[in-house]
Design an enzyme around this catalytic site. Sequence first.
Site, PDB file in Angstrom:
ATOM      1  N   ARG A  33       0.827  -1.218   0.000  1.00 27.50           N
ATOM      2  CA  ARG A  33       0.000   0.000   0.000  1.00 27.50           C
ATOM      3  C   ARG A  33       0.858   1.265   0.000  1.00 27.50           C
ATOM      4  O   ARG A  33       0.451   2.303  -0.513  1.00 27.50           O
ATOM      5  CB  ARG A  33      -0.937  -0.007   1.214  1.00 27.50           C
ATOM      6  N   TYR A  86     -12.296  24.924  -7.549  1.00 22.85           N
ATOM      7  CA  TYR A  86     -12.942  23.757  -8.176  1.00 22.85           C
ATOM      8  C   TYR A  86     -14.171  23.352  -7.358  1.00 22.85           C
ATOM      9  O   TYR A  86     -14.076  23.162  -6.132  1.00 22.85           O
ATOM     10  CB  TYR A  86     -11.889  22.641  -8.198  1.00 22.85           C
ATOM     11  N   ASP A 159      -4.280  24.499  -5.538  1.00 19.25           N
ATOM     12  CA  ASP A 159      -4.660  23.526  -6.555  1.00 19.25           C
ATOM     13  C   ASP A 159      -4.025  24.011  -7.852  1.00 19.25           C
ATOM     14  O   ASP A 159      -4.514  24.937  -8.489  1.00 19.25           O
ATOM     15  CB  ASP A 159      -6.187  23.446  -6.665  1.00 19.25           C
ATOM     16  N   LYS A 184      -5.290  15.268 -15.246  1.00 18.97           N
ATOM     17  CA  LYS A 184      -5.428  16.188 -16.369  1.00 18.97           C
ATOM     18  C   LYS A 184      -4.192  16.116 -17.279  1.00 18.97           C
ATOM     19  O   LYS A 184      -4.091  15.223 -18.081  1.00 18.97           O
ATOM     20  CB  LYS A 184      -5.686  17.599 -15.840  1.00 18.97           C
TER      21      LYS A 184
HETATM   22  C1  PLP Z   1     -10.251  17.815 -12.339  1.00 14.32           C
HETATM   23  C2  PLP Z   1      -9.811  18.696 -11.238  1.00 14.32           C
HETATM   24  C3  PLP Z   1      -9.706  18.218  -9.944  1.00 14.32           C
HETATM   25  C4  PLP Z   1     -10.098  16.811  -9.563  1.00 14.32           C
HETATM   26  O1  PLP Z   1      -9.369  15.824 -10.179  1.00 14.32           O
HETATM   27  P1  PLP Z   1      -9.969  14.350 -10.295  1.00 14.32           P
HETATM   28  O2  PLP Z   1      -8.816  13.499 -10.607  1.00 14.32           O
HETATM   29  O3  PLP Z   1     -11.009  14.409 -11.377  1.00 14.32           O
HETATM   30  O4  PLP Z   1     -10.596  14.022  -8.969  1.00 14.32           O
HETATM   31  C5  PLP Z   1      -9.262  19.081  -8.967  1.00 14.32           C
HETATM   32  N1  PLP Z   1      -8.956  20.355  -9.242  1.00 14.32           N
HETATM   33  C6  PLP Z   1      -9.050  20.851 -10.489  1.00 14.32           C
HETATM   34  C7  PLP Z   1      -8.683  22.268 -10.737  1.00 14.32           C
HETATM   35  C8  PLP Z   1      -9.484  20.047 -11.521  1.00 14.32           C
HETATM   36  O5  PLP Z   1      -9.595  20.556 -12.756  1.00 14.32           O
END
Ligand code: PLP
Length: 368
Positions: A33, A86, A159, A184
Amino acid sequence: MARTVNPPVQRGSTVLMPSASTLYDTHQPTYGRQGLSAQNALTDALDALEGAVGTCLYPSGLAAVTGVLLALLKSGDDLLVTDGIYGPTRRFCAQVLAPFGVTTRYFPADARPAEVMAMATPSTRMILLESPASLTFELQDVPAIAQAGRASNILTAIDNTYGAGLIFKPLAHGVDVSIQALTKYVGGHSDLFMGSASAADPAILRRLAAGVVNVGWSVSPDDAYQMHRGLRTLAVRMEQHAASALTVAQWLKTRPEVDEVYCPPLPGSPGHDLWRRDFTGGNGLFAFTLKPASETKVHAFLDALDLFGLGFSWGGFESLAIHCDPQLPFRQEPPRLGGPLIRLHIGLEAPQDLIADLEQGLGALDAG
Ligand SMILES: *Cc1c(COP(=O)(O)O)cnc(C)c1O
Protein backbone atom coordinates in the site's frame (compact mmCIF):
# COMPACT_ATOMS: atom_id res chain seq x y z
CA MET A 1 16.76 -8.54 -13.22
CA ALA A 2 17.53 -6.75 -16.55
CA ARG A 3 17.57 -2.96 -16.33
CA THR A 4 14.95 -1.32 -18.57
CA VAL A 5 14.46 2.32 -19.58
CA ASN A 6 11.20 2.48 -17.66
CA PRO A 7 10.56 1.39 -14.08
CA PRO A 8 9.39 -2.16 -13.41
CA VAL A 9 5.76 -2.54 -12.35
CA GLN A 10 5.74 -4.45 -9.08
CA ARG A 11 2.22 -5.67 -8.38
CA GLY A 12 2.05 -6.62 -4.78
CA SER A 13 0.20 -6.24 -1.53
CA THR A 14 2.47 -8.65 0.37
CA VAL A 15 6.15 -7.80 0.49
CA LEU A 16 8.42 -10.69 1.47
CA MET A 17 11.01 -9.61 4.01
CA PRO A 18 14.50 -11.10 3.96
CA SER A 19 14.54 -12.14 7.63
CA ALA A 20 12.56 -12.13 10.87
CA SER A 21 14.61 -9.24 12.18
CA THR A 22 13.54 -7.00 9.26
CA LEU A 23 9.75 -7.60 9.52
CA TYR A 24 9.29 -4.45 11.58
CA ASP A 25 12.03 -2.38 9.92
CA THR A 26 10.26 0.82 8.90
CA HIS A 27 13.21 1.91 6.73
CA GLN A 28 12.24 -0.52 3.99
CA PRO A 29 8.94 -1.20 2.26
CA THR A 30 6.99 -3.78 4.27
CA TYR A 31 3.60 -3.56 2.55
CA GLY A 32 2.46 -2.73 -0.99
CA ARG A 33 0.00 0.00 0.00
CA GLN A 34 2.94 2.33 0.63
CA GLY A 35 3.91 2.03 -3.04
CA LEU A 36 6.63 0.00 -4.75
CA SER A 37 8.83 0.56 -7.82
CA ALA A 38 6.35 2.32 -10.13
CA GLN A 39 4.89 4.61 -7.48
CA ASN A 40 8.40 5.49 -6.30
CA ALA A 41 9.53 6.34 -9.84
CA LEU A 42 6.52 8.65 -10.17
CA THR A 43 7.03 10.45 -6.87
CA ASP A 44 10.77 10.87 -7.61
CA ALA A 45 9.92 12.48 -10.94
CA LEU A 46 7.25 14.72 -9.39
CA ASP A 47 9.68 15.80 -6.66
CA ALA A 48 12.09 16.94 -9.36
CA LEU A 49 9.34 18.70 -11.33
CA GLU A 50 7.84 20.47 -8.31
CA GLY A 51 11.12 21.19 -6.51
CA ALA A 52 9.80 19.21 -3.54
CA VAL A 53 11.38 17.20 -0.73
CA GLY A 54 8.57 14.72 -1.19
CA THR A 55 5.26 14.02 -2.90
CA CYS A 56 2.22 12.05 -1.73
CA LEU A 57 -0.03 10.25 -4.22
CA TYR A 58 -3.82 10.00 -3.98
CA PRO A 59 -6.36 8.00 -6.00
CA SER A 60 -7.82 11.15 -7.65
CA GLY A 61 -7.18 14.87 -7.89
CA LEU A 62 -10.09 15.56 -5.58
CA ALA A 63 -8.67 13.09 -3.03
CA ALA A 64 -5.39 15.04 -3.15
CA VAL A 65 -7.13 18.32 -2.31
CA THR A 66 -9.30 16.81 0.43
CA GLY A 67 -6.33 14.78 1.71
CA VAL A 68 -4.27 17.93 2.21
CA LEU A 69 -7.13 19.64 4.04
CA LEU A 70 -7.74 16.61 6.30
CA ALA A 71 -4.04 16.24 7.08
CA LEU A 72 -3.35 19.88 7.94
CA LEU A 73 -6.59 21.14 9.55
CA LYS A 74 -8.32 20.30 12.81
CA SER A 75 -11.52 21.22 14.63
CA GLY A 76 -11.65 24.92 15.45
CA ASP A 77 -9.50 25.95 12.49
CA ASP A 78 -10.55 28.51 9.90
CA LEU A 79 -9.83 28.03 6.20
CA LEU A 80 -9.78 30.81 3.59
CA VAL A 81 -10.52 29.63 0.04
CA THR A 82 -10.64 31.41 -3.31
CA ASP A 83 -14.20 31.79 -4.57
CA GLY A 84 -12.92 30.46 -7.91
CA ILE A 85 -12.10 27.04 -6.42
CA TYR A 86 -12.94 23.76 -8.18
CA GLY A 87 -16.60 23.00 -7.32
CA PRO A 88 -16.23 19.60 -5.60
CA THR A 89 -13.65 21.12 -3.21
CA ARG A 90 -16.29 23.65 -2.13
CA ARG A 91 -18.73 20.76 -1.55
CA PHE A 92 -16.15 18.95 0.63
CA CYS A 93 -15.65 22.06 2.76
CA ALA A 94 -19.40 22.41 3.31
CA GLN A 95 -20.33 18.76 3.76
CA VAL A 96 -17.25 17.29 5.49
CA LEU A 97 -15.08 20.03 7.02
CA ALA A 98 -17.97 22.05 8.48
CA PRO A 99 -19.43 19.11 10.51
CA PHE A 100 -15.88 18.42 11.75
CA GLY A 101 -15.68 21.97 13.11
CA VAL A 102 -13.54 23.64 10.43
CA THR A 103 -15.02 26.88 9.08
CA THR A 104 -14.48 27.88 5.44
CA ARG A 105 -14.73 31.45 4.17
CA TYR A 106 -14.32 32.56 0.57
CA PHE A 107 -12.42 35.52 -0.84
CA PRO A 108 -12.93 36.93 -4.36
CA ALA A 109 -11.07 34.95 -7.01
CA ASP A 110 -9.09 38.03 -8.05
CA ALA A 111 -8.62 39.40 -4.48
CA ARG A 112 -5.46 41.36 -3.79
CA PRO A 113 -3.18 39.92 -1.08
CA ALA A 114 -4.17 42.66 1.40
CA GLU A 115 -7.88 41.81 0.94
CA VAL A 116 -7.15 38.13 1.64
CA MET A 117 -5.05 38.87 4.70
CA ALA A 118 -7.66 41.30 6.06
CA MET A 119 -10.01 38.31 6.39
CA ALA A 120 -7.57 36.31 8.55
CA THR A 121 -8.36 35.74 12.24
CA PRO A 122 -6.25 34.06 14.94
CA SER A 123 -8.03 30.79 14.00
CA THR A 124 -7.06 30.99 10.32
CA ARG A 125 -4.75 28.03 9.65
CA MET A 126 -4.68 27.82 5.87
CA ILE A 127 -5.30 29.70 2.65
CA LEU A 128 -6.29 27.52 -0.32
CA LEU A 129 -5.59 29.04 -3.73
CA GLU A 130 -6.35 28.11 -7.30
CA SER A 131 -4.87 30.39 -9.93
CA PRO A 132 -6.20 30.75 -12.55
CA ALA A 133 -9.72 29.74 -11.46
CA SER A 134 -11.08 26.66 -13.28
CA LEU A 135 -13.94 28.38 -15.15
CA THR A 136 -13.35 32.14 -15.10
CA PHE A 137 -9.52 32.28 -15.05
CA GLU A 138 -8.98 34.99 -12.44
CA LEU A 139 -5.35 35.06 -11.25
CA GLN A 140 -4.03 35.65 -7.77
CA ASP A 141 -0.76 37.22 -6.69
CA VAL A 142 0.36 33.84 -5.37
CA PRO A 143 3.89 34.80 -4.23
CA ALA A 144 2.58 37.81 -2.26
CA ILE A 145 -0.20 35.78 -0.60
CA ALA A 146 2.25 32.97 0.26
CA GLN A 147 4.69 35.46 1.78
CA ALA A 148 1.97 37.25 3.77
CA GLY A 149 0.59 33.90 4.96
CA ARG A 150 4.01 32.80 6.16
CA ALA A 151 4.49 36.08 8.05
CA SER A 152 1.17 35.41 9.85
CA ASN A 153 1.86 31.72 10.48
CA ILE A 154 -0.84 30.66 8.01
CA LEU A 155 -0.16 27.74 5.65
CA THR A 156 -0.79 28.16 1.94
CA ALA A 157 -1.81 25.39 -0.45
CA ILE A 158 -2.71 25.65 -4.12
CA ASP A 159 -4.66 23.53 -6.56
CA ASN A 160 -2.10 23.84 -9.35
CA THR A 161 -3.76 21.49 -11.83
CA TYR A 162 -3.61 24.29 -14.44
CA GLY A 163 0.16 24.61 -13.99
CA ALA A 164 0.75 20.83 -14.02
CA GLY A 165 3.97 21.34 -12.06
CA LEU A 166 5.45 22.66 -15.30
CA ILE A 167 4.35 26.17 -16.28
CA PHE A 168 3.93 27.41 -12.71
CA LYS A 169 6.06 26.30 -9.74
CA PRO A 170 4.13 26.98 -6.52
CA LEU A 171 6.85 25.81 -4.11
CA ALA A 172 9.42 28.15 -5.71
CA HIS A 173 6.91 30.98 -5.15
CA GLY A 174 6.72 30.21 -1.42
CA VAL A 175 3.52 28.13 -1.31
CA ASP A 176 3.66 25.32 1.29
CA VAL A 177 1.76 22.62 -0.61
CA SER A 178 1.41 22.21 -4.38
CA ILE A 179 -1.55 20.00 -5.33
CA GLN A 180 -2.35 18.62 -8.77
CA ALA A 181 -5.00 16.52 -10.40
CA LEU A 182 -2.50 14.40 -12.34
CA THR A 183 -5.65 13.14 -14.11
CA LYS A 184 -5.43 16.19 -16.37
CA TYR A 185 -2.16 17.09 -18.14
CA VAL A 186 0.23 14.60 -16.55
CA GLY A 187 -1.95 11.64 -17.50
CA GLY A 188 -2.70 13.46 -20.72
CA HIS A 189 -4.91 10.80 -22.33
CA SER A 190 -8.21 11.02 -20.41
CA ASP A 191 -7.96 7.48 -19.07
CA LEU A 192 -6.44 7.71 -15.58
CA PHE A 193 -7.27 9.20 -12.18
CA MET A 194 -4.64 10.34 -9.70
CA GLY A 195 -3.63 13.32 -7.57
CA SER A 196 -0.47 14.53 -5.91
CA ALA A 197 0.56 16.87 -3.12
CA SER A 198 4.17 18.08 -2.93
CA ALA A 199 5.89 20.00 -0.15
CA ALA A 200 9.24 21.74 0.22
CA ASP A 201 9.32 21.51 4.01
CA PRO A 202 10.00 18.07 5.56
CA ALA A 203 7.74 18.77 8.57
CA ILE A 204 4.76 19.52 6.30
CA LEU A 205 5.55 16.49 4.15
CA ARG A 206 5.50 14.27 7.26
CA ARG A 207 2.01 15.55 8.14
CA LEU A 208 0.76 14.92 4.59
CA ALA A 209 2.28 11.42 4.57
CA ALA A 210 0.69 10.65 7.95
CA GLY A 211 -2.67 11.70 6.47
CA VAL A 212 -2.24 9.23 3.60
CA VAL A 213 -1.25 6.39 5.95
CA ASN A 214 -4.03 7.09 8.43
CA VAL A 215 -6.81 7.29 5.85
CA GLY A 216 -5.39 4.35 3.89
CA TRP A 217 -5.03 5.80 0.39
CA SER A 218 -3.13 3.83 -2.19
CA VAL A 219 -2.63 4.05 -5.96
CA SER A 220 -2.13 1.02 -8.16
CA PRO A 221 1.29 0.26 -9.67
CA ASP A 222 -0.22 0.07 -13.17
CA ASP A 223 -1.80 3.51 -12.83
CA ALA A 224 1.44 4.92 -11.41
CA TYR A 225 3.35 3.44 -14.36
CA GLN A 226 0.98 5.07 -16.87
CA MET A 227 1.14 8.39 -15.04
CA HIS A 228 4.94 8.26 -15.07
CA ARG A 229 4.81 7.61 -18.80
CA GLY A 230 2.60 10.67 -19.23
CA LEU A 231 5.32 12.80 -17.65
CA ARG A 232 7.73 11.86 -20.48
CA THR A 233 5.75 13.89 -23.02
CA LEU A 234 4.22 16.54 -20.73
CA ALA A 235 6.45 19.39 -21.85
CA VAL A 236 6.06 18.85 -25.60
CA ARG A 237 2.32 18.27 -25.35
CA MET A 238 1.93 21.39 -23.22
CA GLU A 239 3.78 23.55 -25.74
CA GLN A 240 1.45 22.38 -28.52
CA HIS A 241 -1.69 22.82 -26.37
CA ALA A 242 -0.56 26.36 -25.51
CA ALA A 243 0.29 27.40 -29.08
CA SER A 244 -2.98 26.01 -30.48
CA ALA A 245 -5.06 27.52 -27.66
CA LEU A 246 -3.55 30.93 -28.30
CA THR A 247 -4.34 30.65 -32.02
CA VAL A 248 -7.96 29.69 -31.30
CA ALA A 249 -8.33 32.36 -28.59
CA GLN A 250 -7.02 35.05 -30.93
CA TRP A 251 -9.50 33.97 -33.61
CA LEU A 252 -12.42 33.99 -31.14
CA LYS A 253 -11.46 37.51 -30.09
CA THR A 254 -12.19 38.69 -33.66
CA ARG A 255 -15.66 37.13 -33.83
CA PRO A 256 -18.75 39.34 -33.56
CA GLU A 257 -20.61 36.66 -31.51
CA VAL A 258 -17.91 36.76 -28.79
CA ASP A 259 -18.06 39.17 -25.85
CA GLU A 260 -14.76 38.49 -24.03
CA VAL A 261 -11.99 35.88 -24.06
CA TYR A 262 -10.66 34.69 -20.69
CA CYS A 263 -7.25 33.28 -21.59
CA PRO A 264 -4.45 34.58 -19.34
CA PRO A 265 -1.66 33.99 -21.93
CA LEU A 266 -3.57 36.16 -24.44
CA PRO A 267 -2.34 39.79 -24.27
CA GLY A 268 -5.19 42.02 -23.08
CA SER A 269 -6.99 39.14 -21.36
CA PRO A 270 -7.86 39.62 -17.66
CA GLY A 271 -4.94 38.42 -15.50
CA HIS A 272 -2.42 38.59 -18.35
CA ASP A 273 0.08 40.74 -16.41
CA LEU A 274 0.27 38.33 -13.43
CA TRP A 275 0.44 35.41 -15.84
CA ARG A 276 3.39 36.97 -17.67
CA ARG A 277 5.18 37.64 -14.39
CA ASP A 278 4.68 34.21 -12.76
CA PHE A 279 4.12 31.60 -15.51
CA THR A 280 6.65 30.19 -17.96
CA GLY A 281 4.06 28.98 -20.47
CA GLY A 282 0.39 28.43 -21.23
CA ASN A 283 -1.82 25.39 -21.66
CA GLY A 284 -4.90 24.42 -23.66
CA LEU A 285 -7.60 25.60 -21.26
CA PHE A 286 -9.51 28.89 -21.55
CA ALA A 287 -13.02 30.31 -21.64
CA PHE A 288 -14.97 32.95 -23.50
CA THR A 289 -18.31 34.65 -23.15
CA LEU A 290 -20.77 34.90 -25.99
CA LYS A 291 -22.77 38.08 -26.40
CA PRO A 292 -26.11 37.60 -24.59
CA ALA A 293 -27.89 34.62 -26.16
CA SER A 294 -30.67 32.26 -25.10
CA GLU A 295 -29.84 28.87 -23.62
CA THR A 296 -31.35 27.32 -26.76
CA LYS A 297 -28.82 29.17 -28.93
CA VAL A 298 -25.93 28.20 -26.64
CA HIS A 299 -26.98 24.56 -26.83
CA ALA A 300 -27.32 24.84 -30.63
CA PHE A 301 -23.72 26.10 -30.79
CA LEU A 302 -22.37 23.28 -28.61
CA ASP A 303 -24.45 20.56 -30.27
CA ALA A 304 -23.21 21.65 -33.70
CA LEU A 305 -19.56 21.10 -32.73
CA ASP A 306 -18.02 18.10 -34.32
CA LEU A 307 -14.34 17.96 -33.29
CA PHE A 308 -15.01 19.26 -29.77
CA GLY A 309 -16.48 16.65 -27.45
CA LEU A 310 -18.97 17.86 -24.83
CA GLY A 311 -17.49 16.71 -21.57
CA PHE A 312 -15.96 17.67 -18.26
CA SER A 313 -12.28 17.33 -17.47
CA TRP A 314 -9.37 18.53 -19.63
CA GLY A 315 -5.67 17.95 -20.15
CA GLY A 316 -6.11 15.08 -22.60
CA PHE A 317 -5.16 14.97 -26.29
CA GLU A 318 -8.71 15.80 -27.34
CA SER A 319 -10.64 19.05 -27.51
CA LEU A 320 -13.64 19.56 -25.23
CA ALA A 321 -16.29 22.21 -24.66
CA ILE A 322 -18.79 22.90 -21.87
CA HIS A 323 -21.13 25.73 -21.00
CA CYS A 324 -20.41 26.89 -17.45
CA ASP A 325 -23.42 28.96 -16.39
CA PRO A 326 -25.06 26.17 -14.32
CA GLN A 327 -21.90 26.07 -12.12
CA LEU A 328 -21.55 29.81 -11.46
CA PRO A 329 -24.42 30.30 -8.94
CA PHE A 330 -22.53 28.11 -6.43
CA ARG A 331 -20.03 30.88 -5.99
CA GLN A 332 -20.43 33.20 -3.06
CA GLU A 333 -20.06 36.13 -5.47
CA PRO A 334 -21.19 34.97 -8.94
CA PRO A 335 -18.97 36.70 -11.52
CA ARG A 336 -20.53 39.48 -13.55
CA LEU A 337 -20.11 38.39 -17.15
CA GLY A 338 -21.28 39.84 -20.45
CA GLY A 339 -23.06 36.66 -21.62
CA PRO A 340 -23.05 32.86 -21.49
CA LEU A 341 -19.65 31.40 -20.46
CA ILE A 342 -18.14 28.61 -22.58
CA ARG A 343 -14.97 26.77 -21.55
CA LEU A 344 -12.79 25.10 -24.14
CA HIS A 345 -9.97 22.63 -23.81
CA ILE A 346 -7.82 22.81 -26.91
CA GLY A 347 -6.39 19.38 -27.64
CA LEU A 348 -3.68 18.27 -30.02
CA GLU A 349 -5.76 18.46 -33.21
CA ALA A 350 -4.74 20.98 -35.90
CA PRO A 351 -5.86 24.43 -34.71
CA GLN A 352 -7.21 25.36 -38.16
CA ASP A 353 -9.56 22.36 -37.99
CA LEU A 354 -10.72 23.45 -34.52
CA ILE A 355 -11.33 26.99 -35.76
CA ALA A 356 -13.35 25.66 -38.71
CA ASP A 357 -15.42 23.60 -36.26
CA LEU A 358 -16.06 26.62 -34.01
CA GLU A 359 -16.95 28.70 -37.05
CA GLN A 360 -19.65 26.29 -38.15
CA GLY A 361 -20.83 26.06 -34.50
CA LEU A 362 -21.20 29.84 -34.37
CA GLY A 363 -23.17 29.57 -37.62
CA ALA A 364 -25.62 27.28 -35.82
CA LEU A 365 -25.78 29.79 -32.93
CA ASP A 366 -26.61 32.61 -35.36
CA ALA A 367 -29.25 30.46 -37.05
CA GLY A 368 -30.60 29.02 -33.75
C1 PLP B 1 -10.25 17.81 -12.34
C2 PLP B 1 -9.81 18.70 -11.24
C3 PLP B 1 -9.71 18.22 -9.94
C4 PLP B 1 -10.10 16.81 -9.56
O1 PLP B 1 -9.37 15.82 -10.18
P1 PLP B 1 -9.97 14.35 -10.29
O2 PLP B 1 -8.82 13.50 -10.61
O3 PLP B 1 -11.01 14.41 -11.38
O4 PLP B 1 -10.60 14.02 -8.97
C5 PLP B 1 -9.26 19.08 -8.97
N1 PLP B 1 -8.96 20.36 -9.24
C6 PLP B 1 -9.05 20.85 -10.49
C7 PLP B 1 -8.68 22.27 -10.74
C8 PLP B 1 -9.48 20.05 -11.52
O5 PLP B 1 -9.59 20.56 -12.76
